[in-house]
Scaffold this active site. Structure first.
Site, PDB file in Angstrom:
ATOM      1  N   ASP A 100       0.861  -1.184   0.000  1.00 35.82           N
ATOM      2  CA  ASP A 100       0.000   0.000   0.000  1.00 35.82           C
ATOM      3  C   ASP A 100       0.899   1.236   0.000  1.00 35.82           C
ATOM      4  OD1 ASP A 100      -2.424   1.483   0.197  1.00 35.82           O
ATOM      5  OD2 ASP A 100      -3.269  -0.133   1.410  1.00 35.82           O
TER       6      ASP A 100
ATOM      7  N   ASP B 244      -3.006   4.726  -2.460  1.00 39.41           N
ATOM      8  CA  ASP B 244      -4.120   5.264  -1.700  1.00 39.41           C
ATOM      9  C   ASP B 244      -4.489   6.670  -2.193  1.00 39.41           C
ATOM     10  OD1 ASP B 244      -5.790   4.893   0.838  1.00 39.41           O
ATOM     11  OD2 ASP B 244      -4.782   6.792   1.275  1.00 39.41           O
TER      12      ASP B 244
ATOM     13  N   GLU C 185      -6.225   3.968  -6.198  1.00 38.13           N
ATOM     14  CA  GLU C 185      -7.520   4.201  -5.556  1.00 38.13           C
ATOM     15  C   GLU C 185      -7.925   5.640  -5.858  1.00 38.13           C
ATOM     16  OE1 GLU C 185      -9.553   4.070  -1.132  1.00 38.13           O
ATOM     17  OE2 GLU C 185      -7.688   5.160  -1.475  1.00 38.13           O
TER      18      GLU C 185
ATOM     19  N   HIS D 184     -11.147  -2.733   3.081  1.00 38.99           N
ATOM     20  CA  HIS D 184     -10.956  -2.288   4.464  1.00 38.99           C
ATOM     21  C   HIS D 184     -11.762  -1.044   4.796  1.00 38.99           C
ATOM     22  CE1 HIS D 184      -8.285   0.161   2.093  1.00 38.99           C
ATOM     23  NE2 HIS D 184      -8.151   1.005   3.099  1.00 38.99           N
ATOM     24  N   ASP D 185     -12.297  -0.351   3.783  1.00 41.42           N
ATOM     25  CA  ASP D 185     -13.088   0.859   4.006  1.00 41.42           C
ATOM     26  C   ASP D 185     -14.579   0.659   3.798  1.00 41.42           C
ATOM     27  OD1 ASP D 185     -10.993   2.568   4.665  1.00 41.42           O
ATOM     28  OD2 ASP D 185     -10.609   3.121   2.577  1.00 41.42           O
TER      29      ASP D 185
END
Length: 577
Positions: free
Chosen positions: A105, A214, A273, A346-347
């Site tokens: 990440d 991210d 993302e 995860h979100d």
């Protein structure tokens, strides 16, 4: 970059499946209640048995954990909570030894306020050597610094409140689109970009196989940082039009490709993302000829059940809206670019609770349907940890059960506005990020085999029925259904290369589409009943008695017209054209 301009479907990740690991909640090897790298290494056989090709690790870097690791204080080390660099190297070797790849990440829109870059930027004051590494601005003209409304603009933070924090020592504000402990880097500064590129090369030299980036489309902000529009009833401006896919973002990503990825001896994976990205922008980001990214994460389909007040304003999802959204992305990136396919991460809350039916009667069947529909689309599927077990949202009883900063801030803000406790908690239970972060359910023992200590967040009590050990032993389980779907992606060219055609776009219960690969002369038909009642459907011409590839309900009948799909039934047919 070798082969960069080839069709995305021809890249090594064209027929791959990615598995996302949230390390804090995956497996704890030392009993401190927090998952770690050695815990992941010890569970790799589960992932190898599942058949996935790539592991994506959410952040494991040193961090104060204000946002559970997405606030990074050192980009080139491992947080002691998770282990050491030696543990990471051991994990990477073990992943590669099983024929899988590992993606890190990359969080470079912002750092932690405890990162040395920021502490030097803050403490040196205006004119300091690293001051311009972050976004600093004086108070709004005519306003007293540090008072309400004096912020340089009216942007709101994604985590509630203003997107600016006042630093009394230097007399200026710094920008943070997320937590006040996550100051935004200033990508206008070439020195920042060079430092990020050097850090990325350091990890690639260590052997990682790429990056999930991210909120990477937020790194370019509009010149002048103008005010955003204040929504009705809002207290802060929506500045997104000034930083989502900002004016230099394509330039920055093309530069990153040249400086980090071009000419690398290994074909690396880059995933961006991108909240708020449009189909048209995504086609540019993922066009191989432009050399920016391989694929993007978009959020359109996970915003369809949100009301005007945001993610915690829960509204019923219309299947026609979901189909239209996903089909638009399939078509929009059909000739150029590539899709990332996901239901949860995860979100996001758990897929079976959000898009399926997590009641005992329909949980497994709806989880299998969701997996079938997703994995039959064009693009690279992502499996979030526990999704292959049909893990569901947790029964959070009170605010004390939540851990996530976004949820806690939302509760505080809504309580101050006089919203009732149960109304607030209802939104948090349905959409809170902690749903995805409860520990992985390995077995039926205390704490689900996740830890011998006290877990950092409570285990879902349904782990006594829903766990990996039980599902691996049951050939009809959700786990084994995922194994079959992943194996099919590895062997069926129409899944990778075929075009996409949505059928029955206006049907409120039926999700149907075809995938056709002209090169192999193969066509696939997907039929899915998104509901708890029987559904009789007419078949497209020529599909009667076609070959059944996937059928997950007991004693599924041969496909004849008309065909009755049982509750939450999905099936995949194949024929030669």
């Amino acid at each position: 970059m070798p082969g960069n301009e080839a069709s995305p479907a021809d890249s090594w990740w064209g027929d791959a499946v990615v598995y996302q690991i949230y390390p804090r909640s995956f497996a704890d090897s030392n009993g401190d209640g927090i998952g770690d790298l050695q815990g992941i290494t010890g569970r790799l056989d589960h992932l190898a048995a599942l058949g996935v090709d790539v592991l994506w690790l959410s952040p494991v870097y040193p961090s104060p954990h204000d946002d559970n690791g997405y606030d990074i204080s050192d980009y080139q080390d491992i947080d002691p909570l998770f282990g050491t660099l030696a543990d990471f190297d051991q994990l990477l070797d073990a992943v590669h030894g099983r024929g899988m790849k590992l993606v890190m990440d990359l969080v470079v829109n912002h750092t932690s306020d405890e990162h040395p870059w920021f502490t030097e930027s803050r403490d040196s004051g205006p004119g300091g050597s690293k001051r311009d590494w972050y976004v600093w601005r004086p108070a709004r003209e005519g306003r007293e610094p540090g008072t309400p409304g004096a912020e340089p603009n009216n942007w709101g933070s994604f985590f509630s409140g203003p997107a600016w924090t006042y630093d009394k020592a230097s007399g200026e504000y710094y920008l943070h689109l997320f937590s006040r402990k996550q100051p935004d880097l200033n990508w206008e500064n070439p020195a920042v970009r060079r430092a990020v590129h050097a850090m990325m090369r350091w990890w690639l030299d260590r052997g990682v196989d790429g990056f999930r980036m991210d909120v990477i489309n937020l790194i370019s902000k509009a010149p002048g940082l103008p005010d955003g529009t204040v929504p009705a009833g809002g207290t802060h401006g929506d500045g997104s039009e000034h930083f989502i896919c900002g004016p230099r973002v394509h330039e920055y990503l093309a530069e990153m490709h040249r400086e980090v990825f071009a000419g690398h001896p290994r074909r690396l994976l880059t995933v961006g993302e991108m909240p708020g990205v449009t189909v048209e922008e995504a086609a540019l980001f993922t066009d191989p000829a432009r050399r920016e990214l391989d694929m993007v994460f978009q959020f359109e389909h996970v915003g369809l059940d949100q009301g005007p007040d945001g993610k915690f304003d829960v509204r019923p999802l219309k299947l026609t809206d979901l189909k239209a959204s996903l089909a638009r992305w399939q078509t929009g990136l059909g000739s150029t670019g590539w899709n990332s396919l996901y239901w949860n991460n995860h979100d996001q809350p758990r897929a079976v609770s959000r898009f399926g039916d997590d009641s005992p009667a329909h949980r497994d069947r709806s989880a299998k349907l969701l997996a079938t529909v997703l994995h039959l689309h064009r693009g690279t599927p992502y499996v979030y940890q526990g999704e292959e077990l049909a893990m569901a949202n947790a029964p959070f009883a009170s605010l004390d059960d939540f851990r996530d900063i976004e949820s806690l801030n939302h509760h505080r803000e809504q309580s101050a506005l006089g919203v009732g406790e149960e109304e607030i908690l209802a939104g948090l239970r349905a959409r809170g990020r902690d749903n995805a972060r409860t520990p992985m359910q390995w077995d039926a023992t205390r704490h689900a085999g996740f830890t011998t200590g006290t877990p950092w967040i409570a285990v879902n009590p349904d782990h006594t029925r829903v766990n990996a050990e039980a599902q691996r032993a049951d050939p009809d389980s959700v786990f084994h259904h995922y194994r079959r779907l992943i194996a099919l992606r590895h062997t069926e060219p129409a899944l990778v290369h075929g075009d996409f055609q949505l059928l029955h776009p206006d049907h409120e219960q039926l999700y149907a589409f075809t995938r056709h690969d002209a090169a192999s002369g193969t066509e696939l038909l997907v039929l899915a009943n998104f509901g708890g009642t029987d559904l009789t459907v007419d078949l497209p011409d020529g599909w009667e008695h076609s070959e059944t590839l996937i059928a997950h309900v007991p004693d599924a009948a041969p496909l004849t017209a008309p065909y009755t799909l049982r509750p939450w039934e999905a099936r995949v047919q194949r024929r030669t054209t």
